[in-house]
Write an enzyme that holds these catalytic residues in place. Structure first.
Site, mmCIF file in Angstrom:
data_model
loop_
_atom_site.group_PDB
_atom_site.id
_atom_site.type_symbol
_atom_site.label_atom_id
_atom_site.label_comp_id
_atom_site.label_asym_id
_atom_site.label_seq_id
_atom_site.Cartn_x
_atom_site.Cartn_y
_atom_site.Cartn_z
ATOM 1 N N HIS A 16 -32.842 -55.274 -11.252
ATOM 2 C CA HIS A 16 -32.631 -53.821 -11.209
ATOM 3 C C HIS A 16 -31.178 -53.506 -10.837
ATOM 4 O O HIS A 16 -30.567 -52.606 -11.409
ATOM 5 C CB HIS A 16 -33.543 -53.177 -10.147
ATOM 6 C CG HIS A 16 -35.011 -53.283 -10.425
ATOM 7 N ND1 HIS A 16 -35.900 -53.821 -9.530
ATOM 8 C CD2 HIS A 16 -35.755 -52.904 -11.496
ATOM 9 C CE1 HIS A 16 -37.128 -53.761 -10.027
ATOM 10 N NE2 HIS A 16 -37.068 -53.217 -11.223
ATOM 11 N N LYS A 40 -50.411 -47.963 -9.678
ATOM 12 C CA LYS A 40 -49.975 -49.232 -9.085
ATOM 13 C C LYS A 40 -50.156 -49.181 -7.576
ATOM 14 O O LYS A 40 -49.813 -48.177 -6.945
ATOM 15 C CB LYS A 40 -48.484 -49.470 -9.382
ATOM 16 C CG LYS A 40 -48.200 -50.062 -10.750
ATOM 17 C CD LYS A 40 -46.724 -50.448 -10.869
ATOM 18 C CE LYS A 40 -46.464 -51.248 -12.125
ATOM 19 N NZ LYS A 40 -45.036 -51.606 -12.272
ATOM 20 N N ARG A 89 -35.411 -56.963 -20.527
ATOM 21 C CA ARG A 89 -35.200 -58.345 -20.077
ATOM 22 C C ARG A 89 -35.333 -59.322 -21.227
ATOM 23 O O ARG A 89 -35.170 -60.512 -21.041
ATOM 24 C CB ARG A 89 -36.212 -58.683 -18.974
ATOM 25 C CG ARG A 89 -35.934 -57.960 -17.677
ATOM 26 C CD ARG A 89 -37.116 -58.005 -16.754
ATOM 27 N NE ARG A 89 -38.242 -57.273 -17.331
ATOM 28 C CZ ARG A 89 -39.441 -57.200 -16.784
ATOM 29 N NH1 ARG A 89 -39.681 -57.843 -15.676
ATOM 30 N NH2 ARG A 89 -40.403 -56.503 -17.364
ATOM 31 N N SER A 128 -40.865 -57.560 -10.141
ATOM 32 C CA SER A 128 -41.221 -57.297 -8.742
ATOM 33 C C SER A 128 -42.511 -58.018 -8.367
ATOM 34 O O SER A 128 -42.641 -58.533 -7.251
ATOM 35 C CB SER A 128 -41.367 -55.795 -8.516
ATOM 36 O OG SER A 128 -40.164 -55.151 -8.829
#
Ligand code: COA
Length: 159
Positions: A16, A40, A89, A128
């Protein structure tokens, strides 16, 4: 141009931070918008995530931190952002991100664009969840997150 970089940041990683640095070099201002995501379960509270991100971006004078809940497009339109940054990514992120960008394009005010920035190759494998899983099982997360994040993650797992 006022840009938004959004996500859960639970926790923020080197991946990030790479996107934040790149964004700060491109846009006039960048807001890191931390989402309160009801879908989440977070390890860190919103307040903890805000504090951590604020500390880590203070070296960038044109970067600030905010939070929001609900529809991304409502937040973007009401705050007058011109761009929403998403980090890619690799090819595996592209399908989902493209779908989201097309949907948001229907919801954003005219002229607001989703901008994809490619993550540094060194960070292309980080997520994460992976940070949390590795830390919870006693593995090293030194390569994944800054020291202050590492300390906070390890505290959560009583390591
Ligand atoms: N480096 C490292 N990790 C990265 C990364 C990068 N450059 N980019 C993404 N990731 C990881 C994150 O760590 C996260 O990992 P996790 O799933 O293990 O937690 C994962 O990729 C997803 O990232 P993130 O961008 O934070 O996704 P999100 O699902 O938490 O939030 C929103 C994405 C906020 C853009 C989206 O949920 C949203 O818009 N929500 C609002 C509701 C809405 O408007 N919905 C309609 C959208 S069309």
């Amino acid at each position: 141009m006022k840009a938004l970089y959004t996500g859960s940041f639970d926790p923020i990683t080197y991946g990030h931070l790479d996107i934040i640095e790149k964004s700060s070099n491109i846009f006039d201002t960048v807001t890191v918008g931390i989402i309160v995501n009801p879908n989440k379960t977070s390890l860190f509270t919103l307040e903890e995530r805000m504090e951590t991100v604020k500390n880590l971006v203070k070296e960038y004078p044109n970067v600030d931190v905010d939070c929001f809940q609900g529809l991304l497009a409502d937040y973007v339109n009401s705050e007058g952002f011109g761009a929403v940054i998403r980090g890619l990514r690799g090819i595996s992120d592209l399908s989902y991100e493209t779908q989201m960008a097309y949907m948001n394009d229907k919801l954003f005010d005219q002229g607001v664009e989703t901008v994809f920035l490619l993550s540094d190759h060194a960070h292309s494998f980080i997520s994460s969840s992976m940070v949390k899983e590795v830390a919870s099982l006693g593995g090293s997360i030194d390569q994944l997150v800054p020291e202050e994040v590492k300390i906070k993650v390890l505290e959560k797992y009583n390591k």
